[in-house]
Design an enzyme around this catalytic site. Structure first.
Site, mmCIF file in Angstrom:
data_model
loop_
_atom_site.group_PDB
_atom_site.id
_atom_site.type_symbol
_atom_site.label_atom_id
_atom_site.label_comp_id
_atom_site.label_asym_id
_atom_site.label_seq_id
_atom_site.Cartn_x
_atom_site.Cartn_y
_atom_site.Cartn_z
ATOM 1 N N GLU A 116 -5.785 -4.367 3.898
ATOM 2 C CA GLU A 116 -5.697 -5.261 2.740
ATOM 3 C C GLU A 116 -6.838 -5.029 1.758
ATOM 4 O O GLU A 116 -7.271 -5.955 1.073
ATOM 5 C CB GLU A 116 -5.676 -6.729 3.188
ATOM 6 C CG GLU A 116 -4.475 -7.099 4.026
ATOM 7 C CD GLU A 116 -3.164 -7.038 3.271
ATOM 8 O OE1 GLU A 116 -3.169 -7.337 2.052
ATOM 9 O OE2 GLU A 116 -2.141 -6.678 3.867
ATOM 10 N N THR A 134 0.820 -1.212 0.000
ATOM 11 C CA THR A 134 0.000 0.000 0.000
ATOM 12 C C THR A 134 0.853 1.261 0.000
ATOM 13 O O THR A 134 1.906 1.321 0.633
ATOM 14 C CB THR A 134 -0.911 0.000 1.240
ATOM 15 O OG1 THR A 134 -1.755 -1.144 1.189
ATOM 16 C CG2 THR A 134 -1.769 1.253 1.289
#
Length: 657
Positions: A489, A159
Site C-alpha cells: 500500500e 498497483t
C-alpha cells in the site's frame, strides 16, 4: 473505580499457569485483569475468547510443529481456514459499520494466528467489500451479500508492475463506448499489469480494478474503480480477455496468493463503474457530485486509506507478539549474577546508555499519549515507573505497542466515520477535508507502525539470543510477515512525502494567505500557532521536568514546526534558482555515482541471481520474464472445487468456549 467483570465471570480472564513468571506477576503494581478490561472492554474480551477458543479446538487450525508445507498446500490450507471462518460467522456484513471494533479485533486475532489467513480474509471482506460499499452505489450492494456468503471472492487491484505509490500514473485504461453502454478495460502493455494483488493469484473471482476513465471525446477523468469478474464462478478459469496468474513465492505470508492480471479489451457493463465519486450516463456524459476536483480527489483518497489503516493494526499486532515472546523469555532466562551460585533473569540487566535514552523516549511517548487521551490512573501505571527501571532494550517497544495500538484503533474508527459519511451521501467540504486528513495520517502512521515493529521484532530476536533464531520460536516468521508492511500500500519513504506535502500545503496557506489551520480530527490545529511555537525555548532544568508529558508534547510540536519551516524555505530557495516543484524536492537526493560504485562491487548476473538487479537494467522485462517461467504461474489451483462446489454454510459451526 476499577472495571470488574459482569457476574464475576472468572473464566473470561483465567489465572495463568503457575511457574517461573510468578515472581514478576506478584511484583506488578497493578492488576493485569483490570488493565485488560479497561483497554479492551468486556465485550471485546469475550469476542476474542470466542475466536481463540474456536481456533484452538478446531482440528483444521491445529499447529504442526516442524511441518514444511508446499506452496500449493499452504495456500489450500489458508483457503480452507478462511472458509471455516465464514462458517463460524464471527462477523456479519452489518458488523462492518455497526460494530467496527469487532472488525479490528477479528483482524488482530486471525493475524496473531497466521497473517496469511488474516490477510486473505481481510482483503476479501474489508478491503474489497468496503471498496464496493464506499465507492459504489445501491446498484452494487447486491455484491455485499455475495461477499459474505463467499459466492464470489474478491481482491483490490490498484498497483501495477511499473507503478505502485504513484497512483496517478496508473496506466490501465477504461474507454467508454456509448453504442454498447460498455467500458473497455485494457492493459496497454505488460508493465501495466495489475501486480502484487492479494487473493488474485489463485482464488479471486472478482476484482475492484482502478483504471483511467476515458470518454468518447478523448477527455480523461482520472482514476476510477470498476468491479470486474476475472474468473468463472464454476470453474475458476480466467474470463475471456483476462490473463491472470500467481507471482510466486515471497519472503513471508506465502499462504496468501498474490497475483497479476492483464486485460485485453475486456468489455464490462456501464453499471460496473463504482460510481459514488463519478458516473457516466448511457449517452457518455461524465457527471460527479463533486464540482471541485480537489474535493473528489480528497474523498477518493479517504477510500484508498483502508489498506494503510489496516496495515498499521497488523504491524502493531506483530510488535505485541514479538514483545510478548521476548519479555517472557527475558524474565525466565537466567545468566550470571551477584555471586557464582546465583543467576538472575536477563530482564534485570541494564543496557548501554544509548538504550537508556531510547527507553526514556518510549516513556515520554506513552506519557504524551496518556495526557492527550485523558487516560485513567490504571493506564498511567504503564509509564509511571522510575527512569532507572526503564533502561532495558525491550521496554521502549512495549510502551510503543500500547501507544501505537491506541493510535491505530482511533484512526480505524475515524476511517469508519469517513465511510459512514460517504454512505450517507455527505458531499460537504468537511467530509472531503476529513478524507485528506485521514490520508495524511495513514500515510505517516503506516511507516511509523511498520518501521517500529520491524525494529522491535529484530530487537526482540536479538534479546532472545540464539533461541530467538530458532524458527519454532516464531520471531523469524514475525519478522518476515511484518516486512511487507513497509512497502504494501505504498513504500514508507514515499508515503511520508505525501504527508509532508499535506503539511507543507497547510503551511503555505498559513504563511501566504494568513489562513487559519483547522482540520476535522484536529491533528494539525497546533500549526495555527506556528510562529509562536517557534519562538518557544526549552526551559526545563531537570530530568524530572522532562518526564512531564506537556514538555514532550511541546517539544514535538516545536520540532514539526521547525522542520516544516526549514523544508519550506529550502523548497522556495530551489524554486527561486529555477527548479520546478519536482526538482526542488529531489535535488538533494540525486546520487550520480551510485550505479558506477555498484558496478565495482557487483558479481556477474548468474551469481547475483536477481531479476530486478541485473546489469542490463531491464527491470520490468526481467521480472516479468522470470515470473512467467514458473510452471504453475497460470494454472488453476488443484483445490478449485473447494470454492466452486463446496460452498460454506454461514454460521454452521459454533465456537466451543
Amino acid at each position: 473505580m476499577a472495571p470488574t467483570l459482569k457476574g464475576g465471570d472468572a473464566a473470561l480472564l483465567p489465572e495463568f499457569p503457575r511457574g517461573p513468571l510468578d515472581s514478576y506477576r506478584a511484583r506488578a503494581s497493578f492488576s493485569w485483569k483490570e488493565l485488560a478490561l479497561f483497554t479492551e472492554g468486556e465485550d471485546m474480551l469475550r469476542f476474542k475468547k470466542t475466536i481463540f477458543s474456536a481456533l484452538e479446538n478446531d482440528p483444521l487450525f491445529a499447529r504442526s510443529p516442524g511441518a514444511h508445507l508446499s506452496l500449493e498446500k499452504y495456500r489450500e490450507l489458508s483457503f480452507l481456514r478462511c472458509k471455516r471462518i465464514f462458517e463460524y460467522d464471527f462477523l456479519s456484513a452489518g458488523d462492518m459499520f455497526e460494530s467496527p471494533l469487532k472488525v479490528s479485533t477479528l483482524i488482530q486475532c486471525l493475524g496473531m494466528y497466521d497473517w496469511s489467513l488474516a490477510a486473505k480474509y481481510v482483503l476479501h471482506t474489508l478491503i474489497f467489500g468496503s471498496a464496493v460499499f464506499s465507492s459504489g452505489s445501491e446498484r452494487h450492494f447486491t455484491y455485499i451479500q455475495k461477499i459474505f456468503s463467499m459466492e464470489i471472492f474478491g481482491c483490490f487491484a490498484l498497483t501495477e508492475l511499473s507503478h505502485g505509490s504513484n497512483t496517478k500514473a496508473i496506466r490501465t485504461t477504461a474507454h467508454y463506448n456509448p453504442a454498447t453502454e460498455e467500458f473497455i478495460i485494457h492493459s496497454p502493455d505488460f508493465e501495466a499489469a495489475k501486480f502484487w494483488v492479494g487473493n488474485m493469484g489463485k482464488t479471486a473471482t472478482h476484482a475492484v480494478v482502478f483504471a483511467q476513465l476515458h470518454m468518447p471525446g478523448g477527455q480523461c477523468h482520472g482514476l476510477h474503480p470498476f468491479i470486474i469478474q476475472i474468473r468463472d464462478l464454476k470453474t475458476l478459469l480466467p474470463m475471456p480477455g483476462v490473463m491472470v496468474g500467481d507471482i510466486g513465492k515471497k519472503l513471508g505470508q506465502n499462504g496468501l496468493d498474490n497475483g497479476f492480471a492483464v486485460f485485453h479489451k475486456v468489455r464490462v457493463p456501464r453499471h460496473n463503474l463504482l460510481n459514488r465519486m463519478g458516473d457516466v450516463t448511457p449517452e457518455g456524459t461524465y457527471v460527479s457530485p463533486f464540482k471541485d476536483a480537489r474535493q473528489r480527489f480528497g474523498a477518493s483518497l479517504g477510500s484508498l486509506s483502508w489498506g494503510r489503516v489496516v496495515i498499521m493494526a497488523m504491524a502493531v499486532t506483530n510488535l505485541k507478539l514479538a514483545v510478548s515472546i521476548a519479555a517472557r523469555f527475558s524474565a525466565t532466562r537466567r545468566q550470571f549474577g551477584p555471586t557464582e551460585d546465583e543467576e538472575i533473569p536477563v530482564l534485570e540487566y541494564q543496557t548501554q546508555t544509548e538504550s537508556c535514552s531510547v527507553a526514556q523516549a518510549g516513556v515520554q511517548w506513552a506519557q504524551s499519549w496518556l495526557t492527550a487521551t485523558s487516560a485513567s490512573p490504571v493506564q498511567a501505571i504503564l509509564v509511571s515507573q522510575t527512569p532507572e527501571l526503564l533502561q532495558w532494550r525491550l521496554l521502549p517497544y512495549l510502551a510503543a505497542a500500547y501507544a501505537l495500538d491506541h493510535f491505530s484503533t482511533s484512526l480505524f474508527l475515524d476511517m469508519v466515520e469517513l465511510q459512514r459519511g460517504l454512505a450517507a451521501g455527505d458531499r460537504s467540504a468537511r467530509q472531503a477535508e476529513l478524507g485528506r486528513e485521514i490520508h495524511a495520517l495513514a500515510s505517516a502512521g503506516k511507516p511509523l507502525a511498520s518501521w517500529t515493529a520491524q525494529q522491535g521484532i529484530q530487537e526482540c530476536r536479538e534479546a532472545c539470543g540464539g533461541h530467538g533464531y530458532l524458527a519454532m520460536n516464531r520471531l523469524g516468521v514475525l519478522r518476515d510477515d511484518n516486512d511487507p508492511n513497509c512497502t504494501y500500500e505504498g513504500d514508507n519513504n514515499v508515503l511520508l512525502q505525501q504527508t509532508s506535502n499535506y503539511l507543507l500545503g497547510l503551511l503555505a496557506l498559513r504563511v501566504r494567505d494568513g489562513a487559519r489551520i483547522r482540520s476535522p480530527l484536529k491533528s494539525v490545529d497546533f500549526l495555527d500557532s506556528y510562529p509562536s511555537i517557534l519562538d518557544q525555548r526549552f526551559e526545563v532544568s531537570s530530568v524530572a521536568d522532562c518526564l512531564d508529558s506537556a514538555v514532550a508534547l511541546a517539544a514535538y510540536k516545536w520540532l514539526v514546526c521547525y522542520l516544516l519551516r526549514e523544508t519550506h524555505e529550502k523548497l522556495n530557495q530551489e524554486k527561486r534558482s529555477g527548479s520546478g516543484d519536482f526538482e526542488a524536492r529531489n535535488n538533494c537526493q540525486l546520487k550520480d555515482d551510485a550505479v558506477a560504485l555498484v558496478d565495482v562491487i557487483a558479481p556477474p548476473d548468474f551469481v547475483l541471481d536477481s531479476p530486478i538487479g541485473r546489469a542490463d537494467g531491464e527491470l520490468y522485462k526481467n521480472l516479468w520474464g522470470a515470473i512467467l517461467q514458473d510452471s504453475q504461474v497460470l494454472e488453476r489451483a488443484s483445490w478449485w472445487p473447494e470454492f466452486s462446489v463446496n460452498k460454506p454454510v454461514i454460521g454452521s459451526v459454533k465456537s466451543k468456549l
